[in-house]
Design an enzyme around this catalytic site. Structure first.
Site, PDB file in Angstrom:
ATOM      1  N   ARG A  23       0.822  -1.222   0.000  1.00  0.00           N
ATOM      2  CA  ARG A  23       0.000   0.000   0.000  1.00  0.00           C
ATOM      3  C   ARG A  23       0.858   1.275   0.000  1.00  0.00           C
ATOM      4  O   ARG A  23       0.475   2.283   0.592  1.00  0.00           O
ATOM      5  CB  ARG A  23      -0.945   0.049   1.218  1.00  0.00           C
ATOM      6  CG  ARG A  23      -2.069  -0.945   1.155  1.00  0.00           C
ATOM      7  CD  ARG A  23      -3.198  -0.424   0.281  1.00  0.00           C
ATOM      8  NE  ARG A  23      -4.189  -1.477   0.103  1.00  0.00           N
ATOM      9  CZ  ARG A  23      -5.318  -1.560   0.788  1.00  0.00           C
ATOM     10  NH1 ARG A  23      -5.634  -0.647   1.669  1.00  0.00           N
ATOM     11  NH2 ARG A  23      -6.146  -2.545   0.559  1.00  0.00           N
ATOM     12  N   ARG A  27      -3.374   6.593   1.096  1.00  0.00           N
ATOM     13  CA  ARG A  27      -3.922   7.816   1.714  1.00  0.00           C
ATOM     14  C   ARG A  27      -2.995   8.510   2.696  1.00  0.00           C
ATOM     15  O   ARG A  27      -3.246   9.650   3.067  1.00  0.00           O
ATOM     16  CB  ARG A  27      -5.247   7.470   2.414  1.00  0.00           C
ATOM     17  CG  ARG A  27      -6.376   7.241   1.439  1.00  0.00           C
ATOM     18  CD  ARG A  27      -7.511   6.498   2.094  1.00  0.00           C
ATOM     19  NE  ARG A  27      -7.086   5.136   2.394  1.00  0.00           N
ATOM     20  CZ  ARG A  27      -7.875   4.212   2.930  1.00  0.00           C
ATOM     21  NH1 ARG A  27      -9.109   4.506   3.261  1.00  0.00           N
ATOM     22  NH2 ARG A  27      -7.413   2.999   3.162  1.00  0.00           N
ATOM     23  N   ASP A  73      -6.717  -2.762  -7.618  1.00  0.00           N
ATOM     24  CA  ASP A  73      -7.264  -3.417  -6.433  1.00  0.00           C
ATOM     25  C   ASP A  73      -7.610  -4.859  -6.760  1.00  0.00           C
ATOM     26  O   ASP A  73      -7.954  -5.165  -7.906  1.00  0.00           O
ATOM     27  CB  ASP A  73      -8.505  -2.685  -5.928  1.00  0.00           C
ATOM     28  CG  ASP A  73      -8.815  -3.088  -4.494  1.00  0.00           C
ATOM     29  OD1 ASP A  73      -8.234  -2.494  -3.564  1.00  0.00           O
ATOM     30  OD2 ASP A  73      -9.613  -4.027  -4.302  1.00  0.00           O
ATOM     31  N   TYR A 150     -14.867 -12.018  -0.503  1.00  0.00           N
ATOM     32  CA  TYR A 150     -15.551 -10.740  -0.774  1.00  0.00           C
ATOM     33  C   TYR A 150     -16.758 -10.952  -1.690  1.00  0.00           C
ATOM     34  O   TYR A 150     -17.799 -10.308  -1.524  1.00  0.00           O
ATOM     35  CB  TYR A 150     -14.580  -9.738  -1.402  1.00  0.00           C
ATOM     36  CG  TYR A 150     -13.568  -9.191  -0.411  1.00  0.00           C
ATOM     37  CD1 TYR A 150     -13.891  -8.122   0.416  1.00  0.00           C
ATOM     38  CD2 TYR A 150     -12.303  -9.753  -0.292  1.00  0.00           C
ATOM     39  CE1 TYR A 150     -12.969  -7.628   1.330  1.00  0.00           C
ATOM     40  CE2 TYR A 150     -11.378  -9.274   0.621  1.00  0.00           C
ATOM     41  CZ  TYR A 150     -11.718  -8.211   1.433  1.00  0.00           C
ATOM     42  OH  TYR A 150     -10.819  -7.732   2.348  1.00  0.00           O
TER      43      TYR A 150
HETATM   44  C1  LIG Z   1      -7.983  -7.286   0.705  1.00  0.00           C
HETATM   45  C2  LIG Z   1      -7.383  -6.361  -0.334  1.00  0.00           C
HETATM   46  C3  LIG Z   1      -8.081  -5.324  -1.023  1.00  0.00           C
HETATM   47  N1  LIG Z   1      -7.155  -4.735  -1.880  1.00  0.00           N
HETATM   48  C4  LIG Z   1      -5.929  -5.330  -1.742  1.00  0.00           C
HETATM   49  C5  LIG Z   1      -6.056  -6.378  -0.805  1.00  0.00           C
HETATM   50  C6  LIG Z   1      -4.974  -7.371  -0.431  1.00  0.00           C
HETATM   51  C7  LIG Z   1      -3.988  -6.800   0.518  1.00  0.00           C
HETATM   52  C8  LIG Z   1      -4.538  -6.536   1.914  1.00  0.00           C
HETATM   53  O1  LIG Z   1      -4.721  -7.503   2.656  1.00  0.00           O
HETATM   54  O2  LIG Z   1      -4.734  -5.350   2.227  1.00  0.00           O
HETATM   55  C9  LIG Z   1      -4.694  -5.035  -2.469  1.00  0.00           C
HETATM   56  C10 LIG Z   1      -4.398  -3.652  -2.883  1.00  0.00           C
HETATM   57  N2  LIG Z   1      -5.167  -2.531  -2.770  1.00  0.00           N
HETATM   58  C11 LIG Z   1      -4.509  -1.456  -3.288  1.00  0.00           C
HETATM   59  C12 LIG Z   1      -3.281  -1.905  -3.815  1.00  0.00           C
HETATM   60  C13 LIG Z   1      -2.382  -0.983  -4.639  1.00  0.00           C
HETATM   61  C14 LIG Z   1      -0.987  -1.123  -4.615  1.00  0.00           C
HETATM   62  C15 LIG Z   1      -0.257  -0.717  -3.336  1.00  0.00           C
HETATM   63  O3  LIG Z   1       0.149   0.464  -3.213  1.00  0.00           O
HETATM   64  O4  LIG Z   1      -0.019  -1.615  -2.503  1.00  0.00           O
HETATM   65  C16 LIG Z   1      -3.178  -3.269  -3.531  1.00  0.00           C
HETATM   66  C17 LIG Z   1      -2.038  -4.234  -3.803  1.00  0.00           C
HETATM   67  C18 LIG Z   1      -4.985  -0.073  -3.335  1.00  0.00           C
HETATM   68  C19 LIG Z   1      -6.065   0.344  -2.428  1.00  0.00           C
HETATM   69  N3  LIG Z   1      -7.242  -0.327  -2.140  1.00  0.00           N
HETATM   70  C20 LIG Z   1      -8.035   0.439  -1.331  1.00  0.00           C
HETATM   71  C21 LIG Z   1      -7.350   1.662  -1.077  1.00  0.00           C
HETATM   72  C22 LIG Z   1      -7.910   2.818  -0.275  1.00  0.00           C
HETATM   73  C23 LIG Z   1      -8.900   3.484  -1.161  1.00  0.00           C
HETATM   74  C24 LIG Z   1      -8.981   4.969  -0.998  1.00  0.00           C
HETATM   75  O5  LIG Z   1      -8.137   5.694  -1.571  1.00  0.00           O
HETATM   76  O6  LIG Z   1      -9.918   5.400  -0.331  1.00  0.00           O
HETATM   77  C25 LIG Z   1      -6.131   1.615  -1.762  1.00  0.00           C
HETATM   78  C26 LIG Z   1      -5.080   2.695  -1.844  1.00  0.00           C
HETATM   79  C27 LIG Z   1      -9.408   0.073  -0.866  1.00  0.00           C
HETATM   80  C28 LIG Z   1      -9.650  -1.322  -0.439  1.00  0.00           C
HETATM   81  N4  LIG Z   1      -9.383  -2.440  -1.178  1.00  0.00           N
HETATM   82  C29 LIG Z   1      -9.691  -3.569  -0.450  1.00  0.00           C
HETATM   83  C30 LIG Z   1     -10.221  -3.154   0.791  1.00  0.00           C
HETATM   84  C31 LIG Z   1     -10.663  -4.091   1.904  1.00  0.00           C
HETATM   85  C32 LIG Z   1     -10.216  -1.765   0.786  1.00  0.00           C
HETATM   86  C33 LIG Z   1     -10.803  -0.867   1.843  1.00  0.00           C
HETATM   87  C34 LIG Z   1      -9.952  -0.802   3.048  1.00  0.00           C
HETATM   88  C35 LIG Z   1      -9.020   0.367   2.931  1.00  0.00           C
HETATM   89  O7  LIG Z   1      -9.514   1.439   2.603  1.00  0.00           O
HETATM   90  O8  LIG Z   1      -7.807   0.186   3.184  1.00  0.00           O
HETATM   91  C36 LIG Z   1      -9.510  -4.954  -0.926  1.00  0.00           C
END
Ligand SMILES: Cc1c2[nH]c(c1CCC(=O)O)Cc1[nH]c(c(CCC(=O)O)c1C)Cc1[nH]c(c(CCC(=O)O)c1C)Cc1[nH]c(c(C)c1CCC(=O)O)C2
Length: 342
Positions: A23, A27, A73, A150
């Site tokens: 990540r 944010r 994502d 999911y």
């Molecule tokens: C389970 C999972 C998801 N997404 C992801 C996983 C597996 C890794 C983990 O266990 O966290 C993987 C993911 N999500 C994102 C990336 C981008 C690359 C990186 O910088 O790592 C990667 C590799 C961007 C993201 N994916 C998300 C954001 C935040 C969105 C925003 O900008 O509001 C980002 C930067 C949103 C997201 N996406 C997901 C959730 C549960 C959420 C909401 C929770 C949260 O907000 O952190 C599903």
């Protein structure tokens, strides 16, 4: 000379490990928040190749990480299979659910995903041109079990109970869904590699809730199938697997699946992992993401302890899970300084 990250994945032991963060585009960075606002919302950002490439590059410019991870994502695959997907601010993802045969029958075939995912491949093509030559480019997807949790629940769940319930009540449907996701994931990662990803990572964030034989059937076997298919099509492209919270099952995971590197969550003891996991190849991860919020000498000590624990084998420095929005960007620099001076 080959890129630092690629050398670690090939098994080379380096005094200073390559560094990136789960990540890392997110944010906690003000420039990310500005670009996301420009895109409108998170999903629009994922599907806008110029802006997705821009946020992928932001942490590289700021910190000089050894790898960039594609901005996208894991839930784009369900969407490409026909599920509705949206994000509720402050809560997380929501999807239309797959709990009955009719829901499954309404999904698209795996081969149809490229219609939706084409912008992601374009993001990678832009990045191959814009990344510094020493920075490796990582593509990724969710592992079938995690993506299925999911799709079945329609949201994130603390214990994945809806997915476990479907597995118990309608195993044929549950397995058909895992198969569809597996096929789509092979096609998706293969297309990412063709577009320029040099490494791919499989995120099984909820692997820890699969116990006993279920872990082998629904975490190991799908990863093995995906990795074998990718290795057949793209020999030499390394694969990182992240069976989060696998506990003792981390041991042997690389051998059982063919993964080149295993990503460790922060609940794993580093000395244990060095003896039992790193003996089979490269490891990555393990630093608790909370250190990016709290910083201080505790961060320096924790980062150095991880570098030292894994110094005997191939190692990529990373967090045990994603950096959180409340992290202080200065602590990221502090972590890098601690690792590079260790
Ligand atoms: C389970 C999972 C998801 N997404 C992801 C996983 C597996 C890794 C983990 O266990 O966290 C993987 C993911 N999500 C994102 C990336 C981008 C690359 C990186 O910088 O790592 C990667 C590799 C961007 C993201 N994916 C998300 C954001 C935040 C969105 C925003 O900008 O509001 C980002 C930067 C949103 C997201 N996406 C997901 C959730 C549960 C959420 C909401 C929770 C949260 O907000 O952190 C599903």
């Amino acid at each position: 000379m080959a890129k630092k990250l690629m050398r670690a994945l090939a098994g080379e032991v380096q005094h200073t490990p390559p560094i990136w963060m789960m990540r890392q585009a997110g944010r906690y960075l003000p420039e990310y928040r500005a670009t996301r606002a420009q895109a409108g919302d998170f999903l629009s950002l994922c599907y806008n190749p110029d802006l997705a490439a821009e946020v992928t590059l932001q942490p590289i410019r700021r910190y000089g990480f050894d790898a960039a991870i594609l901005f996208a994502d894991i839930l784009l695959v369900p969407q490409a299979l026909g599920a509705d997907l949206w994000f509720v601010t402050g809560e997380g993802p929501r999807l239309s659910t797959v709990t009955a045969q009719a829901d499954f029958d309404a999904l698209k075939p795996a081969g149809a995903i490229h219609e939706t995912l084409a912008p992601v491949y374009e993001t990678l093509r832009i990045l191959t041109r814009e990344l510094p030559q020493e920075t490796a480019l990582i593509g990724f997807a969710g592992a079938p079990w995690t993506v299925a949790t999911y799709m079945i629940a329609g949201r994130g769940t603390p214990d994945q109970a809806p997915a476990h319930a479907l597995k118990a009540e309608n195993r044929a449907l549950f397995e058909a869904l895992l198969d569809r996701i597996t096929e789509a994931t092979i096609l998706y990662l293969s297309a990412q590699i063709e577009a320029g990803a040099e490494v791919v990572k499989l995120f099984d964030s909820w692997a820890g809730s699969l116990k006993g034989a279920d872990f082998d059937t629904y975490a190991v076997a799908p990863a093995k199938r995906i990795i074998a298919a990718l290795k057949a099509r793209h020999p030499g492209v390394p694969i990182i697997a992240f069976p989060r919270e696998a506990g003792p099952a981390y041991e042997g995971f690389a051998r059982a699946t063919g993964a080149d590197c295993v990503a460790l969550d922060n609940s794993v003891d580093a000395a244990w992992a060095a003896a039992h996991v790193q003996k089979d190849g490269c490891v990555q991860g393990n630093l608790a993401p909370g250190h990016m919020v709290t910083g201080g000498p505790e961060l320096d000590a924790a980062a150095r302890a991880i570098v030292e624990a894994f110094r005997g084998g191939p190692h990529i420095f990373n967090l045990g899970h994603g950096i959180t929005p409340d992290a202080d960007p200065d602590n990221v620099q502090r972590m890098i300084d601690a690792v590079r001076s260790a």
